[in-house]
Scaffold this motif. Sequence first.
Motif, mmCIF file in Angstrom:
data_model
loop_
_atom_site.group_PDB
_atom_site.id
_atom_site.type_symbol
_atom_site.label_atom_id
_atom_site.label_comp_id
_atom_site.label_asym_id
_atom_site.label_seq_id
_atom_site.Cartn_x
_atom_site.Cartn_y
_atom_site.Cartn_z
ATOM 1 N N GLY A 190 22.011 0.829 -3.286
ATOM 2 C CA GLY A 190 22.724 0.637 -4.416
ATOM 3 C C GLY A 190 22.178 1.659 -5.638
ATOM 4 O O GLY A 190 20.991 2.274 -5.320
ATOM 5 N N PRO A 191 22.634 1.800 -6.905
ATOM 6 C CA PRO A 191 22.210 2.350 -8.003
ATOM 7 C C PRO A 191 20.705 1.893 -8.225
ATOM 8 O O PRO A 191 20.194 0.863 -8.019
ATOM 9 N N ALA A 192 19.941 2.987 -8.665
ATOM 10 C CA ALA A 192 18.486 2.637 -9.040
ATOM 11 C C ALA A 192 18.514 1.567 -10.106
ATOM 12 O O ALA A 192 19.181 1.738 -11.132
ATOM 13 N N GLY A 193 17.678 0.386 -9.905
ATOM 14 C CA GLY A 193 17.373 -0.290 -10.932
ATOM 15 C C GLY A 193 18.337 -1.230 -10.745
ATOM 16 O O GLY A 193 18.091 -2.554 -11.521
ATOM 17 N N ARG A 194 19.311 -1.572 -9.931
ATOM 18 C CA ARG A 194 20.257 -2.467 -9.958
ATOM 19 C C ARG A 194 19.715 -3.570 -8.927
ATOM 20 O O ARG A 194 19.048 -3.446 -7.934
ATOM 21 N N ARG A 195 19.689 -5.009 -9.375
ATOM 22 C CA ARG A 195 19.141 -6.135 -8.527
ATOM 23 C C ARG A 195 20.689 -6.958 -8.114
ATOM 24 O O ARG A 195 21.284 -7.458 -8.829
ATOM 25 N N ARG A 196 20.642 -6.935 -6.907
ATOM 26 C CA ARG A 196 21.691 -7.914 -6.635
ATOM 27 C C ARG A 196 21.331 -9.416 -6.687
ATOM 28 O O ARG A 196 20.018 -9.643 -6.457
ATOM 29 N N THR A 197 22.333 -10.226 -6.773
ATOM 30 C CA THR A 197 22.201 -11.714 -7.020
ATOM 31 C C THR A 197 22.793 -12.400 -5.989
ATOM 32 O O THR A 197 22.514 -13.587 -5.795
ATOM 33 N N ASP A 198 23.470 -11.856 -5.116
ATOM 34 C CA ASP A 198 24.025 -12.460 -4.034
ATOM 35 C C ASP A 198 22.813 -12.149 -2.550
ATOM 36 O O ASP A 198 22.666 -11.180 -2.340
ATOM 37 N N PRO A 199 22.356 -13.477 -2.194
ATOM 38 C CA PRO A 199 21.435 -13.206 -1.099
ATOM 39 C C PRO A 199 22.112 -12.420 -0.009
ATOM 40 O O PRO A 199 21.213 -11.597 0.772
ATOM 41 N N ASP A 200 23.354 -12.832 0.727
ATOM 42 C CA ASP A 200 23.927 -12.000 1.669
ATOM 43 C C ASP A 200 23.754 -10.307 1.566
ATOM 44 O O ASP A 200 24.042 -9.907 2.548
ATOM 45 N N GLN A 201 23.896 -10.115 0.187
ATOM 46 C CA GLN A 201 24.246 -8.532 -0.116
ATOM 47 C C GLN A 201 22.821 -8.007 0.070
ATOM 48 O O GLN A 201 22.731 -6.740 -0.123
ATOM 49 N N ILE A 202 21.806 -8.543 0.043
ATOM 50 C CA ILE A 202 20.414 -7.943 -0.244
ATOM 51 C C ILE A 202 19.889 -7.354 1.161
ATOM 52 O O ILE A 202 19.846 -8.027 2.187
ATOM 53 N N SER A 203 19.774 -6.043 1.192
ATOM 54 C CA SER A 203 19.148 -5.259 2.399
ATOM 55 C C SER A 203 17.796 -5.228 2.403
ATOM 56 O O SER A 203 17.154 -5.008 1.347
ATOM 57 N N LEU A 204 17.156 -5.493 3.604
ATOM 58 C CA LEU A 204 15.634 -5.455 3.720
ATOM 59 C C LEU A 204 15.127 -4.393 4.646
ATOM 60 O O LEU A 204 15.670 -4.475 5.865
ATOM 61 N N ALA A 205 14.143 -3.644 4.532
ATOM 62 C CA ALA A 205 13.504 -2.825 5.524
ATOM 63 C C ALA A 205 12.236 -3.593 5.805
ATOM 64 O O ALA A 205 11.655 -4.275 5.063
ATOM 65 N N VAL A 206 11.751 -3.370 7.050
ATOM 66 C CA VAL A 206 10.580 -4.082 7.427
ATOM 67 C C VAL A 206 9.665 -2.957 7.865
ATOM 68 O O VAL A 206 10.081 -2.170 8.833
ATOM 69 N N VAL A 207 8.493 -3.055 7.186
ATOM 70 C CA VAL A 207 7.571 -2.031 7.355
ATOM 71 C C VAL A 207 6.200 -2.759 8.204
ATOM 72 O O VAL A 207 5.915 -3.804 7.595
ATOM 73 N N ILE A 208 5.703 -2.382 9.299
ATOM 74 C CA ILE A 208 4.619 -2.908 9.837
ATOM 75 C C ILE A 208 3.437 -1.661 10.215
ATOM 76 O O ILE A 208 3.428 -1.013 11.141
ATOM 77 N N PRO A 209 2.464 -1.609 9.201
ATOM 78 C CA PRO A 209 1.364 -0.700 9.474
ATOM 79 C C PRO A 209 0.434 -1.333 10.400
ATOM 80 O O PRO A 209 0.373 -2.310 10.646
ATOM 81 N N ALA A 210 -0.163 -0.386 11.269
ATOM 82 C CA ALA A 210 -0.877 -0.703 12.371
ATOM 83 C C ALA A 210 -2.080 0.203 12.704
ATOM 84 O O ALA A 210 -1.540 1.532 12.872
ATOM 85 N N HIS A 211 -3.163 -0.132 13.127
ATOM 86 C CA HIS A 211 -4.134 0.663 13.532
ATOM 87 C C HIS A 211 -4.799 -0.079 14.740
ATOM 88 O O HIS A 211 -5.524 -0.872 14.471
ATOM 89 N N ASN A 212 -4.674 0.709 16.024
ATOM 90 C CA ASN A 212 -5.521 0.162 17.018
ATOM 91 C C ASN A 212 -4.943 -1.279 17.317
ATOM 92 O O ASN A 212 -5.844 -2.063 17.460
ATOM 93 N N GLU A 213 -3.602 -1.759 17.371
ATOM 94 C CA GLU A 213 -3.142 -3.085 17.524
ATOM 95 C C GLU A 213 -2.348 -3.382 18.608
ATOM 96 O O GLU A 213 -1.480 -3.879 18.916
ATOM 97 N N GLU A 214 -2.664 -2.537 19.930
ATOM 98 C CA GLU A 214 -1.889 -2.725 20.928
ATOM 99 C C GLU A 214 -1.868 -4.060 21.450
ATOM 100 O O GLU A 214 -0.888 -4.528 22.041
ATOM 101 N N PRO A 215 -2.844 -5.274 21.412
ATOM 102 C CA PRO A 215 -2.601 -6.430 21.934
ATOM 103 C C PRO A 215 -1.614 -7.144 21.354
ATOM 104 O O PRO A 215 -1.118 -7.948 21.819
#
Length: 528
Positions: free
Chosen positions: A142-167
């Motif tokens: 969406g446009p920069a600065g726009r904040r959605r108020t409908d929970p179903d419309q909010i898109s989320l990315a998941v970031v998992i930083p890892a350093h030697n986390e094989e197990p």
Amino acid sequence: MRTARFIGSWLAAAIALTLAVTLFLQWIGFVLDSGGAGSPMPLLLWMAFGANLLAWSLVGVVRLGDDSVRALISRRAAAGAPARAPQGPRGRGGDRAAADRVLVRAPAGAGGPSAPAGPGGPGGGLAGSAPGTVPLPLPPAGPAGRRRTDPDQISLAVVIPAHNEEPVIDSAITSALRLFNRWDIYVVSDSSHDATADIAAETGVNVLELLTNRGKAGAIEAVIEEFELTENYDGVVILDADTELDTNYVAGARRQLSDPTVAAVAGFVVAEWKPKQRTVIGRLVSAYRDRLYWLLQYLLRYGQTWRHTSVAPIVPGFASVYRSSVLRRIDINPKGLVIEDYNMTFEVHHKRLGRISMSPDTRAYCQDPFTLGDYVKQVRRWTLGFWQTVRRHGVWPSLFWFSLFFYILEVVVVSVLLLATVAMGVLAVLPPLTGGAVLEFGAYASAYTAVTAVLPLTTIAVGLFVPDYILTCVLATVRRRPSYLLYGLFFLPMRIIDSYLTLRTLPMAWTAKSDGRWKSPTRVALKR
């Protein structure tokens, strides 16, 4: 078997509750008998519980009432509104259906499609996406600065930083895949020397490998820039490589982000409890952390994250959510900091980007250290990171700093008093243990007489240990875990370690040089 466990857990809770009440009554009797103008009991009580905990617990009660009324009003409003078709989880691409999503996986060296050139191009220090993990570019959220108020419309990315986390990396990704589409999950391997990146790539998620160790903050910054996450999503979820999400985490995070005043959502941490897969020390650390998390979140953070306060000093990096428009204005990776989560939270407060939100419906499970050595290293890293962040941001007029001042004051004073009390306790206990031999030293005898006249050994034991142990009994009742009654005997020594590290790292904030590079503690792939 389940019936026996159920009965046993409730029986254990009853025993713990009975012990807590008995100790409390005995402790009250002791306090009344030793009362007086010069009694040290109020000071010991303050050291055990703290004024901040009491004050914010009262604010939390007010918040509970406020939230309950608002929830009731929302339910009534929803009941009168026309029903609408439910929508599934959203990722990049706004209104595009899941069927239109394409994630091309090409075997290593197969010459399949590749990610578009960007910061990870030649000479950029990045290896780009892992082989076979290439999401097609999609329109921005969406446009920069726009904040959605409908929970179903909010898109989320998941970031998992890892350093030697094989197990543990596979479990973390599996947990995320239960709640997110794989093209919305981004693993960044920070110059790992094990199979972390390979394992992540096999799951079909996006993988970015850094050729040089940048530290957690640098890894987060790199993956956000490489995939332009703040341009393509409404928010970014940041997870540790050992974090596992509760099934209600996403719904809770989206609900909180639907409030346009919320800049970040703090995950509600729960210590994993798998005693059969831990040593005695590992179980002690896990039990102690469970009590610490419970006290901090229900009695402190809950009040601090009320919509009228918002003074929480940290959004824990193990499971946090930041609004994209906020992330664009945050300095994620400044020089000289050993950890990132305190700094990111201070950035939100300092730049007045919005408020911090936390609710028990955004639960996530973390893996605490398995050894005492790893525990000490982790606490040292956390406390040093806190003091470094305070040094970096300085003081500015705000409710946040008003609250933080009294928090810092209490933490420092209580740490000093706790260590001093322990030293006096050791001074008082040595004569009985040595048969009075140490009293032959004149200086020792004088100090012993002076200390025991003001603070007898029984007063130290009852005034300091018993209130602390009562808290453990309460948690053992809530959790229905009788083993906490045994491990709780050693929680006070754990607090002493914490106090020492708090004071030890305070001057280091001005002397230690930190580049944010990390060394993961010992990890174990726990059985489900």
